[in-house]
Design a protein around this motif. Sequence first.
Motif, PDB file in Angstrom:
ATOM      1  N   ARG A 230       0.893  -1.249   0.025  1.00 31.45           N
ATOM      2  CA  ARG A 230       0.061   0.634  -0.420  1.00 31.45           C
ATOM      3  C   ARG A 230       0.796   1.382  -0.254  1.00 31.45           C
ATOM      4  NH1 ARG A 230      -5.021  -0.289   1.409  1.00 31.45           N
ATOM      5  NH2 ARG A 230      -5.475   1.649   1.789  1.00 31.45           N
ATOM      6  N   ASP A 231       2.142   1.307   0.381  1.00 33.69           N
ATOM      7  CA  ASP A 231       2.773   2.376   0.591  1.00 33.69           C
ATOM      8  C   ASP A 231       4.181   2.480  -0.441  1.00 33.69           C
ATOM      9  OD1 ASP A 231       4.295   0.545   1.539  1.00 33.69           O
ATOM     10  OD2 ASP A 231       5.629   0.722   3.220  1.00 33.69           O
ATOM     11  N   LEU A 232       4.058   2.162  -1.613  1.00 33.72           N
ATOM     12  CA  LEU A 232       4.769   1.799  -2.480  1.00 33.72           C
ATOM     13  C   LEU A 232       4.581   3.213  -3.424  1.00 33.72           C
ATOM     14  CD1 LEU A 232       7.228  -0.491  -4.386  1.00 33.72           C
ATOM     15  CD2 LEU A 232       4.503  -0.300  -6.086  1.00 33.72           C
ATOM     16  N   GLU A 233       5.833   3.600  -3.685  1.00 30.57           N
ATOM     17  CA  GLU A 233       6.145   5.094  -4.658  1.00 30.57           C
ATOM     18  C   GLU A 233       6.188   4.572  -5.470  1.00 30.57           C
ATOM     19  OE1 GLU A 233       6.297   8.736  -1.320  1.00 30.57           O
ATOM     20  OE2 GLU A 233       7.773   7.620  -2.441  1.00 30.57           O
ATOM     21  N   VAL A 234       5.603   5.284  -7.177  1.00 29.94           N
ATOM     22  CA  VAL A 234       5.651   5.216  -8.069  1.00 29.94           C
ATOM     23  C   VAL A 234       6.291   6.248  -9.080  1.00 29.94           C
ATOM     24  CG1 VAL A 234       5.052   3.910 -10.586  1.00 29.94           C
ATOM     25  CG2 VAL A 234       4.578   2.305  -8.302  1.00 29.94           C
ATOM     26  N   PHE A 235       7.060   6.373  -9.810  1.00 29.19           N
ATOM     27  CA  PHE A 235       7.563   7.871 -10.277  1.00 29.19           C
ATOM     28  C   PHE A 235       7.914   7.560 -12.153  1.00 29.19           C
ATOM     29  CE2 PHE A 235       8.958   7.054  -6.198  1.00 29.19           C
ATOM     30  CZ  PHE A 235       8.751   8.549  -5.892  1.00 29.19           C
ATOM     31  N   SER A 236       7.677   9.022 -12.850  1.00 27.48           N
ATOM     32  CA  SER A 236       7.364   8.179 -14.305  1.00 27.48           C
ATOM     33  C   SER A 236       8.980   8.990 -14.128  1.00 27.48           C
ATOM     34  CB  SER A 236       6.500   9.280 -14.949  1.00 27.48           C
ATOM     35  OG  SER A 236       6.590   9.105 -16.456  1.00 27.48           O
ATOM     36  N   VAL A 237       9.969   8.291 -14.918  1.00 28.03           N
ATOM     37  CA  VAL A 237      11.007   8.629 -15.332  1.00 28.03           C
ATOM     38  C   VAL A 237      11.570   9.012 -16.410  1.00 28.03           C
ATOM     39  CG1 VAL A 237      13.583   7.747 -14.284  1.00 28.03           C
ATOM     40  CG2 VAL A 237      11.638   7.098 -13.372  1.00 28.03           C
ATOM     41  N   VAL A 238      11.860   9.892 -16.769  1.00 27.43           N
ATOM     42  CA  VAL A 238      13.269   9.796 -18.419  1.00 27.43           C
ATOM     43  C   VAL A 238      14.248   9.928 -17.755  1.00 27.43           C
ATOM     44  CG1 VAL A 238      13.001  11.799 -20.355  1.00 27.43           C
ATOM     45  CG2 VAL A 238      11.060  11.468 -19.037  1.00 27.43           C
ATOM     46  N   PRO A 239      15.577  10.082 -19.160  1.00 18.01           N
ATOM     47  CA  PRO A 239      16.894   9.892 -18.534  1.00 18.01           C
ATOM     48  C   PRO A 239      17.063  11.386 -18.817  1.00 18.01           C
ATOM     49  CG  PRO A 239      16.986   7.409 -19.284  1.00 18.01           C
ATOM     50  CD  PRO A 239      15.211   8.609 -19.395  1.00 18.01           C
ATOM     51  N   ARG A 240      18.054  12.034 -18.533  1.00 23.84           N
ATOM     52  CA  ARG A 240      19.039  13.029 -18.699  1.00 23.84           C
ATOM     53  C   ARG A 240      19.974  12.923 -19.733  1.00 23.84           C
ATOM     54  NH1 ARG A 240      17.800  16.081 -13.409  1.00 23.84           N
ATOM     55  NH2 ARG A 240      19.017  18.686 -14.391  1.00 23.84           N
ATOM     56  N   TYR A 241      20.513  13.420 -20.819  1.00 22.99           N
ATOM     57  CA  TYR A 241      21.596  13.434 -21.209  1.00 22.99           C
ATOM     58  C   TYR A 241      22.397  14.119 -21.206  1.00 22.99           C
ATOM     59  CZ  TYR A 241      19.256   8.992 -22.399  1.00 22.99           C
ATOM     60  OH  TYR A 241      19.483   7.700 -22.087  1.00 22.99           O
ATOM     61  N   GLY A 242      23.802  14.309 -21.593  1.00 25.33           N
ATOM     62  CA  GLY A 242      24.965  15.134 -21.349  1.00 25.33           C
ATOM     63  C   GLY A 242      24.392  16.848 -20.205  1.00 25.33           C
ATOM     64  N   ASP A 243      24.018  17.974 -21.218  1.00 26.08           N
ATOM     65  CA  ASP A 243      23.936  19.097 -20.282  1.00 26.08           C
ATOM     66  C   ASP A 243      22.818  19.345 -19.585  1.00 26.08           C
ATOM     67  OD1 ASP A 243      26.730  19.997 -21.929  1.00 26.08           O
ATOM     68  OD2 ASP A 243      26.015  21.249 -23.238  1.00 26.08           O
ATOM     69  N   ASP A 244      22.024  18.634 -19.719  1.00 30.00           N
ATOM     70  CA  ASP A 244      20.105  18.497 -19.222  1.00 30.00           C
ATOM     71  C   ASP A 244      20.859  17.909 -17.615  1.00 30.00           C
ATOM     72  OD1 ASP A 244      19.182  19.271 -20.969  1.00 30.00           O
ATOM     73  OD2 ASP A 244      18.132  17.461 -21.686  1.00 30.00           O
ATOM     74  N   VAL A 245      22.184  17.048 -17.010  1.00 29.93           N
ATOM     75  CA  VAL A 245      22.352  16.263 -16.462  1.00 29.93           C
ATOM     76  C   VAL A 245      22.988  17.086 -14.693  1.00 29.93           C
ATOM     77  CG1 VAL A 245      23.499  14.736 -14.748  1.00 29.93           C
ATOM     78  CG2 VAL A 245      22.733  14.405 -17.423  1.00 29.93           C
ATOM     79  N   HIS A 246      23.322  17.926 -15.832  1.00 30.77           N
ATOM     80  CA  HIS A 246      23.712  19.649 -14.617  1.00 30.77           C
ATOM     81  C   HIS A 246      22.980  21.478 -15.300  1.00 30.77           C
ATOM     82  CE1 HIS A 246      27.203  16.671 -13.867  1.00 30.77           C
ATOM     83  NE2 HIS A 246      27.453  17.140 -15.091  1.00 30.77           N
ATOM     84  N   GLY A 247      22.545  20.648 -15.997  1.00 29.69           N
ATOM     85  CA  GLY A 247      22.008  22.209 -16.148  1.00 29.69           C
ATOM     86  C   GLY A 247      20.247  22.428 -14.647  1.00 29.69           C
ATOM     87  N   ARG A 248      20.166  21.261 -13.964  1.00 25.82           N
ATOM     88  CA  ARG A 248      19.370  21.544 -13.461  1.00 25.82           C
ATOM     89  C   ARG A 248      19.641  22.040 -11.828  1.00 25.82           C
ATOM     90  NH1 ARG A 248      13.679  19.237 -15.385  1.00 25.82           N
ATOM     91  NH2 ARG A 248      13.631  19.963 -18.033  1.00 25.82           N
TER      92      ARG A 248
END
Length: 264
Positions: free
Chosen positions: A246-264
């Motif tokens: 009942r306490d399971l959390e689920v997330f929609s995930v999209v990989p971030r590539y290149g500059d996006d990894v450090h851009g935020r």
Amino acid sequence: MSDAPDERAWTRLRRVLRASDRHEGVLKTVRTVRRLAPGQMAPAIGDRPSDRIARLIAQAGTDQPSAVRELGLTAVQVWQALSGSGGMAADGAEVTILFTDLVDFSSWALEAGDDQVLRLLGEVGDASDKVITRHGGTVVKSLGDGVMAVFRDAGPAIDAAYEACTAISAITIEGYRPQLRTGLHSGRPRRVGTDYLGVDVNVAARVAAAAGAGEVLVSGPALATVDTDRYTIRRRRRFRAKGTPRDLEVFSVVPRYGDDVHGR
């Protein structure tokens, strides 16, 4: 001068062999043999000689279909099946379980006809297998319009799921563009032969069933093992599925590539 006819004959032979290697009928037959062969599709986890050979074969000339490559993978698949457990993790080891399937496939299949359905499933299976293998996963079994696969780590599994969604969306069959949905969960399922059983397997399947077209859904336990800075993450609120905690959390995930990894 006497060597010229032999050279021409060898040239013709090479041309015939090259054409046969890519011939649709030959490829269809070889892929059928591979699916019926003992063992799993393109096992590639681990560092044994057979694992390394499987990876090298799978990565060779991946831009074009090849009957020779399919036969090579079949040989490794049978080799690992006869010699033991292939590249699969030991019973009780933590793995990340991936389930995939096609959205609204049944509705399309009713109208498309057997030939088109078989063609689609062949292309989807090939594309999924290549992506999973490239990221170090093992296809446990085919599920008709999807697969169950296992990975040693969640990060490569997430990347594979996302890339599989992209690869499948690029397939076109008579104007129809399939859409894949995927779900991942990490745990310690029980391994029985070449299959995995248990609550964690059921959870992964339920997570996948809740995903939308082109979506990668990841459970909290799987996401907890990765560097979340590498991904854009959105929590799926009000997730409820029979057979999951009942306490399971689920997330929609999209990989971030290149500059996006450090851009935020």
